[in-house]
Design a protein around this motif. Structure first.
Motif, PDB file in Angstrom:
ATOM      1  N   GLN A 107       0.843  -1.201   0.000  1.00  0.00           N
ATOM      2  CA  GLN A 107       0.000   0.000   0.000  1.00  0.00           C
ATOM      3  C   GLN A 107       0.881   1.255   0.000  1.00  0.00           C
ATOM      4  OE1 GLN A 107      -2.363   0.093   3.558  1.00  0.00           O
ATOM      5  NE2 GLN A 107      -3.997   1.313   2.644  1.00  0.00           N
ATOM      6  N   ILE A 108       1.926   1.234   0.811  1.00  0.00           N
ATOM      7  CA  ILE A 108       2.864   2.362   0.828  1.00  0.00           C
ATOM      8  C   ILE A 108       3.524   2.488  -0.544  1.00  0.00           C
ATOM      9  CG2 ILE A 108       4.982   3.283   1.845  1.00  0.00           C
ATOM     10  CD1 ILE A 108       4.331   1.762   4.388  1.00  0.00           C
ATOM     11  N   ALA A 109       3.947   1.357  -1.086  1.00  0.00           N
ATOM     12  CA  ALA A 109       4.623   1.376  -2.384  1.00  0.00           C
ATOM     13  C   ALA A 109       3.717   1.964  -3.456  1.00  0.00           C
ATOM     14  CB  ALA A 109       5.060  -0.038  -2.775  1.00  0.00           C
ATOM     15  N   MET A 110       2.428   1.570  -3.413  1.00  0.00           N
ATOM     16  CA  MET A 110       1.478   2.035  -4.414  1.00  0.00           C
ATOM     17  C   MET A 110       1.345   3.568  -4.362  1.00  0.00           C
ATOM     18  SD  MET A 110      -2.454   0.763  -4.956  1.00  0.00           S
ATOM     19  CE  MET A 110      -3.139   1.384  -3.411  1.00  0.00           C
ATOM     20  N   PHE A 111       1.154   4.100  -3.172  1.00  0.00           N
ATOM     21  CA  PHE A 111       0.971   5.552  -3.076  1.00  0.00           C
ATOM     22  C   PHE A 111       2.267   6.309  -3.356  1.00  0.00           C
ATOM     23  CE2 PHE A 111      -3.017   4.447  -0.946  1.00  0.00           C
ATOM     24  CZ  PHE A 111      -3.859   5.349  -1.560  1.00  0.00           C
ATOM     25  N   ASN A 112       3.395   5.761  -2.887  1.00  0.00           N
ATOM     26  CA  ASN A 112       4.656   6.448  -3.168  1.00  0.00           C
ATOM     27  C   ASN A 112       4.941   6.471  -4.665  1.00  0.00           C
ATOM     28  OD1 ASN A 112       4.854   6.795  -0.454  1.00  0.00           O
ATOM     29  ND2 ASN A 112       6.683   5.542  -0.174  1.00  0.00           N
ATOM     30  N   ALA A 113       4.598   5.383  -5.332  1.00  0.00           N
ATOM     31  CA  ALA A 113       4.797   5.347  -6.787  1.00  0.00           C
ATOM     32  C   ALA A 113       3.916   6.393  -7.464  1.00  0.00           C
ATOM     33  CB  ALA A 113       4.483   3.956  -7.331  1.00  0.00           C
ATOM     34  N   MET A 114       2.671   6.525  -6.995  1.00  0.00           N
ATOM     35  CA  MET A 114       1.770   7.520  -7.578  1.00  0.00           C
ATOM     36  C   MET A 114       2.314   8.926  -7.330  1.00  0.00           C
ATOM     37  SD  MET A 114      -0.696   6.017  -9.115  1.00  0.00           S
ATOM     38  CE  MET A 114       0.412   4.699  -9.543  1.00  0.00           C
TER      39      MET A 114
END
Ligand SMILES: [Fe+2]
Ligand SMILES: [Fe+2]
Length: 215
Positions: A107-114
């Motif tokens: 979840q962190i990875a997803m938002f950081n990527a965005m």
């Protein structure tokens, strides 16, 4: 590529992704959950998403020169905060601290990527178009299911009224602004990245919320 054909091309994998979830609803949809403990865990995770979405929309305002997109982002930031308010109240009313939650690594990875997307079209495509389309699809799945209790459906009925627009508005923006080969390529990549990351977040949430994995 003309904008209508381009839009259909980038929406195809998103719709495929949604349909693949039909046969096996993820924890995110609340449908397979059996206990209130599991449901609260999913709601805490989704509360985190609402807040992080508000942060992202707010963060992007200053670097969004397109006035119509900027105005929509500002509005969306507010709406996501309202959604966060609804979910946190629901969790608190059930006697649990809504913020006693550690975001899942995916979840962190997803938002950081965005957050790392730098251009208006790729942001709209990866975050709003791809993400909200899947999220709305799963909200509808939740609202239709007889296995999801009313206390969950209640806040999501309000949330879905706002989110409905989040699917069609980005389509219009992409038609207007994703008009060069370079931008269209960035959009394709952003959508593909979001699908990879969303898939992993849903899988992690399945494992964690349904108790097979501690986090
Ligand atoms: Fe939301
Ligand atoms: Fe949203």
């Amino acid at each position: 590529m003309d904008s209508e054909r381009f839009l259909q091309e980038i929406l195809a994998p998103v719709h495929e992704f949604c349909q693949a979830l039909d046969g096996r609803p993820p924890a995110y949809s609340y449908v397979p959950l059996k206990t209130d403990g599991e449901r609260i865990r999913v709601m805490q995770s989704r509360l985190f998403n609402e807040l992080r979405a508000a942060d992202l929309f707010g963060t992007w305002l200053r670097t969004t020169p397109e006035l119509d997109v900027k105005a929509t982002m500002a509005e969306s930031a507010h709406e996501e905060m309202v959604h966060a308010g609804l979910l946190s109240k629901r969790i608190r009313d059930l006697g649990t601290d809504p913020f006693d939650y550690k975001p899942l690594p995916a979840q962190i990875a997803m938002f950081n990527a965005m957050e790392g997307l730098n251009e208006t079209c790729e942001r709209i495509a990866g975050f709003s178009l791809a993400g909200e389309t899947v999220a709305n699809y799963l909200i509808q799945m939740c609202l239709r299911s007889p296995d999801v209790p009313e206390w969950i459906k209640q806040p999501y009925r309000k949330i879905t009224e706002d989110e409905e627009g989040h699917g069609s508005v980005p389509q219009g923006f992409l038609k207007r602004y994703a008009t060069t080969d370079e931008r269209q390529d960035k959009v394709r990549r952003a959508v593909a990245m979001r699908m990879v990351l969303f898939r992993e977040y849903l899988a992690s949430l399945d494992r964690w919320a349904m108790g097979q994995e501690r986090w």
